[in-house]
Scaffold this active site. Structure first.
Site, mmCIF file in Angstrom:
data_model
loop_
_atom_site.group_PDB
_atom_site.id
_atom_site.type_symbol
_atom_site.label_atom_id
_atom_site.label_comp_id
_atom_site.label_asym_id
_atom_site.label_seq_id
_atom_site.Cartn_x
_atom_site.Cartn_y
_atom_site.Cartn_z
ATOM 1 N N ASP A 141 0.819 -1.209 0.000
ATOM 2 C CA ASP A 141 0.000 0.000 0.000
ATOM 3 C C ASP A 141 0.853 1.259 0.000
ATOM 4 O O ASP A 141 2.066 1.213 0.200
ATOM 5 C CB ASP A 141 -0.960 -0.014 1.204
ATOM 6 C CG ASP A 141 -0.293 -0.500 2.491
ATOM 7 O OD1 ASP A 141 0.949 -0.507 2.553
ATOM 8 O OD2 ASP A 141 -1.012 -0.871 3.437
ATOM 9 N N ASN A 156 -7.306 -2.674 14.385
ATOM 10 C CA ASN A 156 -8.701 -2.944 14.028
ATOM 11 C C ASN A 156 -8.843 -4.138 13.089
ATOM 12 O O ASN A 156 -9.897 -4.360 12.520
ATOM 13 C CB ASN A 156 -9.328 -1.699 13.391
ATOM 14 C CG ASN A 156 -8.654 -1.319 12.070
ATOM 15 O OD1 ASN A 156 -7.741 -1.990 11.621
ATOM 16 N ND2 ASN A 156 -9.109 -0.233 11.460
ATOM 17 N N HIS A 181 -7.184 -4.616 10.216
ATOM 18 C CA HIS A 181 -6.959 -4.405 8.781
ATOM 19 C C HIS A 181 -5.687 -5.107 8.314
ATOM 20 O O HIS A 181 -4.765 -5.324 9.083
ATOM 21 C CB HIS A 181 -6.973 -2.910 8.405
ATOM 22 C CG HIS A 181 -5.778 -2.117 8.827
ATOM 23 N ND1 HIS A 181 -5.838 -0.776 9.111
ATOM 24 C CD2 HIS A 181 -4.467 -2.457 8.998
ATOM 25 C CE1 HIS A 181 -4.640 -0.329 9.417
ATOM 26 N NE2 HIS A 181 -3.793 -1.324 9.366
ATOM 27 N N GLU A 226 -9.757 -1.852 5.360
ATOM 28 C CA GLU A 226 -10.339 -1.510 6.651
ATOM 29 C C GLU A 226 -11.606 -2.323 6.931
ATOM 30 O O GLU A 226 -12.216 -2.849 5.993
ATOM 31 C CB GLU A 226 -10.701 -0.016 6.649
ATOM 32 C CG GLU A 226 -9.509 0.915 6.425
ATOM 33 C CD GLU A 226 -8.648 1.088 7.661
ATOM 34 O OE1 GLU A 226 -8.528 0.153 8.465
ATOM 35 O OE2 GLU A 226 -8.085 2.180 7.828
HETATM 36 C C1 F6R Z 1 1.470 -1.427 6.112
HETATM 37 C C2 F6R Z 1 0.199 -2.129 6.222
HETATM 38 C C3 F6R Z 1 -0.598 -2.123 7.468
HETATM 39 C C4 F6R Z 1 0.239 -2.447 8.696
HETATM 40 C C5 F6R Z 1 -0.605 -2.380 9.967
HETATM 41 C C6 F6R Z 1 0.230 -2.623 11.213
HETATM 42 O O1 F6R Z 1 2.005 -1.568 4.823
HETATM 43 O O2 F6R Z 1 -0.206 -2.719 5.271
HETATM 44 O O3 F6R Z 1 -1.646 -3.041 7.354
HETATM 45 O O4 F6R Z 1 0.803 -3.717 8.553
HETATM 46 O O5 F6R Z 1 -1.221 -1.126 10.063
HETATM 47 O O6 F6R Z 1 1.111 -1.570 11.384
HETATM 48 P P1 F6R Z 1 2.247 -1.624 12.496
HETATM 49 O O7 F6R Z 1 3.189 -2.709 12.101
HETATM 50 O O8 F6R Z 1 2.890 -0.264 12.436
HETATM 51 O O9 F6R Z 1 1.558 -1.902 13.791
#
Ligand code: F6R
Length: 244
Positions: free
Chosen positions: A67, A136, A138, A143
């Site tokens: 992303d 959450n 995702h 989301e």
């Molecule tokens: C990032 C992504 C997100 C993260 C998620 C966890 O490329 O795709 O889904 O993996 O938000 O983020 P952290 O590792 O910062 O807790």
């Protein structure tokens, strides 16, 4: 599903790096799917060390990031383009042309998303996708929703994600409201998936993902349907899992 419960973040990072290194050794032309965020940082550090020690090479590896924020330039310190270069790519022997990240500045977002999917297909699909998980539930920026979004698309970030990610920005107002992300179908099409989670903020999401109903309200729960899934969680992230 393979579930590995490890003690802490250091062990998680090492285990995850070993899995990636084994995959790269067995297929030097592997196509990897990569996340940003705090979770994979330790894994990237381990992989950089292995590369510097000559234990693995990324010379022929191809990568696709999950992303990117909309509206941030490649030079922006908060863009995922910068994140990947600063934390991984510029420290290893990967060919720049083999790294792919969605362009959040594209004037034609729909075309950008479509062409990303086409490029993934042209490379033969993603062999090994590494995922973090949001508080959450995702994955990528898919989301919680009423349905599972399919391929790469534009998404409005939820307040909970904006708040969680504001730690990287000067102020919460500066967090982009939209992003581009691979969809659930893009993720489920990957041949192998490894999900990483560390820390107690992830415990609820991990419990629901692995032991709750499959629902788009907790997007990661769809991973229960994947046929080649490895999950690595540390003690805090796995604290709510029921043991059988
Ligand atoms: C990032 C992504 C997100 C993260 C998620 C966890 O490329 O795709 O889904 O993996 O938000 O983020 P952290 O590792 O910062 O807790």
């Amino acid at each position: 599903m393979e579930l590995l419960l490890v003690k802490n973040y250091e062990e998680l990072s090492l285990k995850a790096a070993e899995k990636v290194a084994d995959a790269v050794k067995s297929n030097p032309r592997i196509v990897l799917g990569l996340p940003t965020g705090s979770t994979p940082l330790g894994m990237y550090k381990e992989l950089i060390a292995m590369n510097k020690e000559g234990k693995i090479s990324f010379k022929h590896v191809v990568t696709f990031n999950l992303d990117e924020y909309e509206g941030l330039s490649k030079e922006d310190p908060n863009s995922y383009y910068r994140f990947m270069n600063d934390n991984f790519f510029r420290h290893i022997d990967i060919e720049k042309d083999n790294t792919n990240i969605l362009d959040g500045m594209s004037e034609d977002i729909e075309r950008e998303c479509r062409e990303y999917e086409e490029k993934i297909a042209k490379c033969g699909g993603i062999d090994f996708m590494i995922l973090g998980i949001g508080n959450n539930g995702h994955i990528g920026f898919n989301e919680p929703a009423e349905f599972f979004p399919s391929f790469t698309h534009r998404v409005k970030l939820t307040d909970s994600t904006i708040e969680a990610n504001s730690r990287f920005f000067d102020s919460i107002e500066n967090v982009p409201k939209y992003a581009l992300t691979m969809g659930i179908k893009s993720i489920m099409h990957c041949k192998k998936i490894m999900l990483l989670a560390s820390g107690k903020a992830k415990a609820e999401a991990i419990k629901g993902t692995l032991q709750g109903p499959i629902t788009p309200k907790l997007p990661a729960s769809v991973l229960q349907l994947h046929r080649n899934l490895t999950v690595i969680v540390d003690e805090e992230a796995g604290a709510l899992l029921k043991t059988v």
